[in-house]
Design a protein around this motif. Structure first.
Motif, PDB file in Angstrom:
ATOM      1  N   ASP A  37       0.764  -1.148  -0.002  1.00  0.00           N
ATOM      2  CA  ASP A  37      -0.006   0.063  -0.052  1.00  0.00           C
ATOM      3  C   ASP A  37       0.922   1.096   0.052  1.00  0.00           C
ATOM      4  O   ASP A  37       1.507   1.345   0.910  1.00  0.00           O
ATOM      5  N   PRO A  38       0.881   2.001  -1.103  1.00  0.00           N
ATOM      6  CA  PRO A  38       1.905   3.187  -1.190  1.00  0.00           C
ATOM      7  C   PRO A  38       1.365   4.281  -0.298  1.00  0.00           C
ATOM      8  O   PRO A  38       2.121   4.889   0.101  1.00  0.00           O
ATOM      9  N   LEU A  39       0.053   4.499   0.090  1.00  0.00           N
ATOM     10  CA  LEU A  39      -0.172   5.361   0.969  1.00  0.00           C
ATOM     11  C   LEU A  39       0.290   5.315   2.340  1.00  0.00           C
ATOM     12  O   LEU A  39       0.706   6.327   3.104  1.00  0.00           O
ATOM     13  N   LYS A  62      10.237   6.658  -1.585  1.00  0.00           N
ATOM     14  CA  LYS A  62      10.987   6.130  -2.644  1.00  0.00           C
ATOM     15  C   LYS A  62      10.074   4.823  -3.110  1.00  0.00           C
ATOM     16  O   LYS A  62       9.860   4.422  -4.115  1.00  0.00           O
ATOM     17  N   LEU A  63       9.994   4.145  -1.956  1.00  0.00           N
ATOM     18  CA  LEU A  63       9.086   2.865  -1.881  1.00  0.00           C
ATOM     19  C   LEU A  63       7.888   3.149  -2.456  1.00  0.00           C
ATOM     20  O   LEU A  63       7.237   2.689  -3.147  1.00  0.00           O
ATOM     21  N   ALA A  64       7.100   4.418  -1.655  1.00  0.00           N
ATOM     22  CA  ALA A  64       5.919   4.854  -2.134  1.00  0.00           C
ATOM     23  C   ALA A  64       5.790   5.034  -3.599  1.00  0.00           C
ATOM     24  O   ALA A  64       4.714   4.465  -4.046  1.00  0.00           O
ATOM     25  N   VAL A  65       6.715   5.619  -4.374  1.00  0.00           N
ATOM     26  CA  VAL A  65       6.649   5.953  -5.414  1.00  0.00           C
ATOM     27  C   VAL A  65       6.946   4.888  -6.444  1.00  0.00           C
ATOM     28  O   VAL A  65       6.046   4.732  -7.327  1.00  0.00           O
ATOM     29  N   ARG A  66       7.438   3.841  -6.167  1.00  0.00           N
ATOM     30  CA  ARG A  66       7.630   2.823  -6.834  1.00  0.00           C
ATOM     31  C   ARG A  66       6.460   1.787  -6.871  1.00  0.00           C
ATOM     32  O   ARG A  66       6.184   1.464  -7.869  1.00  0.00           O
ATOM     33  N   LEU A  67       5.777   1.814  -5.654  1.00  0.00           N
ATOM     34  CA  LEU A  67       4.607   1.251  -5.703  1.00  0.00           C
ATOM     35  C   LEU A  67       3.346   1.822  -6.432  1.00  0.00           C
ATOM     36  O   LEU A  67       2.795   1.078  -7.272  1.00  0.00           O
ATOM     37  N   ASP A  68       3.330   3.182  -6.650  1.00  0.00           N
ATOM     38  CA  ASP A  68       2.611   4.139  -7.234  1.00  0.00           C
ATOM     39  C   ASP A  68       3.096   5.217  -7.721  1.00  0.00           C
ATOM     40  O   ASP A  68       3.025   6.176  -6.897  1.00  0.00           O
ATOM     41  N   PRO A  69       3.681   5.391  -8.761  1.00  0.00           N
ATOM     42  CA  PRO A  69       4.336   6.404  -9.287  1.00  0.00           C
ATOM     43  C   PRO A  69       3.542   7.764  -9.183  1.00  0.00           C
ATOM     44  O   PRO A  69       4.024   8.814  -9.287  1.00  0.00           O
ATOM     45  N   GLY A  70       2.244   7.609  -9.317  1.00  0.00           N
ATOM     46  CA  GLY A  70       1.343   8.842  -9.307  1.00  0.00           C
ATOM     47  C   GLY A  70       0.912   9.266  -7.847  1.00  0.00           C
ATOM     48  O   GLY A  70       0.215  10.259  -7.632  1.00  0.00           O
ATOM     49  N   ILE A  71       1.652   8.695  -6.755  1.00  0.00           N
ATOM     50  CA  ILE A  71       0.961   8.738  -5.327  1.00  0.00           C
ATOM     51  C   ILE A  71       1.544  10.268  -5.089  1.00  0.00           C
ATOM     52  O   ILE A  71       2.700  10.679  -5.236  1.00  0.00           O
ATOM     53  N   ALA A  78       4.906  13.314  -6.704  1.00  0.00           N
ATOM     54  CA  ALA A  78       5.615  12.721  -5.611  1.00  0.00           C
ATOM     55  C   ALA A  78       7.088  13.117  -5.767  1.00  0.00           C
ATOM     56  O   ALA A  78       7.726  13.228  -4.757  1.00  0.00           O
ATOM     57  N   TRP A  79       7.673  12.836  -6.919  1.00  0.00           N
ATOM     58  CA  TRP A  79       9.271  13.071  -7.095  1.00  0.00           C
ATOM     59  C   TRP A  79       9.422  14.423  -6.591  1.00  0.00           C
ATOM     60  O   TRP A  79      10.678  14.689  -6.240  1.00  0.00           O
TER      61      TRP A  79
END
Length: 85
Positions: A37-39, A62-71, A78-79
């Protein structure tokens, strides 16, 4: 709590009650129970950043972004947030 919205609410309440370590622990438990869960990873990254644990915060973001690049719950990219950290 394993349910991410509940964990985020709990963490927020704990932080507001001046219990930041407990807030972080609640999100860490939620991340362990919901590793995809990226959130929850994003929320944990923010909490770690607020605790001056920058390296851990960046790794979690970075993990959250890998799981969902649009988070990004704040409607920024996110970036950009990761780069700012």
């Amino acid at each position: 709590p394993g349910w991410v919205p509940a964990a985020r609410e709990l963490a927020e309440a704990l932080a507001e009650a001046d219990r930041p370590d407990d807030a972080t622990a609640a999100l860490q438990r939620a991340a362990e129970r919901n590793p995809a869960d990226p959130l929850v990873h994003w929320a944990l990254a923010e909490r770690l950043w607020e605790a001056d644990r920058g390296r851990e915060a960046l790794d979690r973001a970075k993990l959250a972004v890998r799981l969902d690049p649009g988070i990004d719950p704040r409607a920024e990219t996110a970036w950009l947030a990761v780069q700012a950290w």
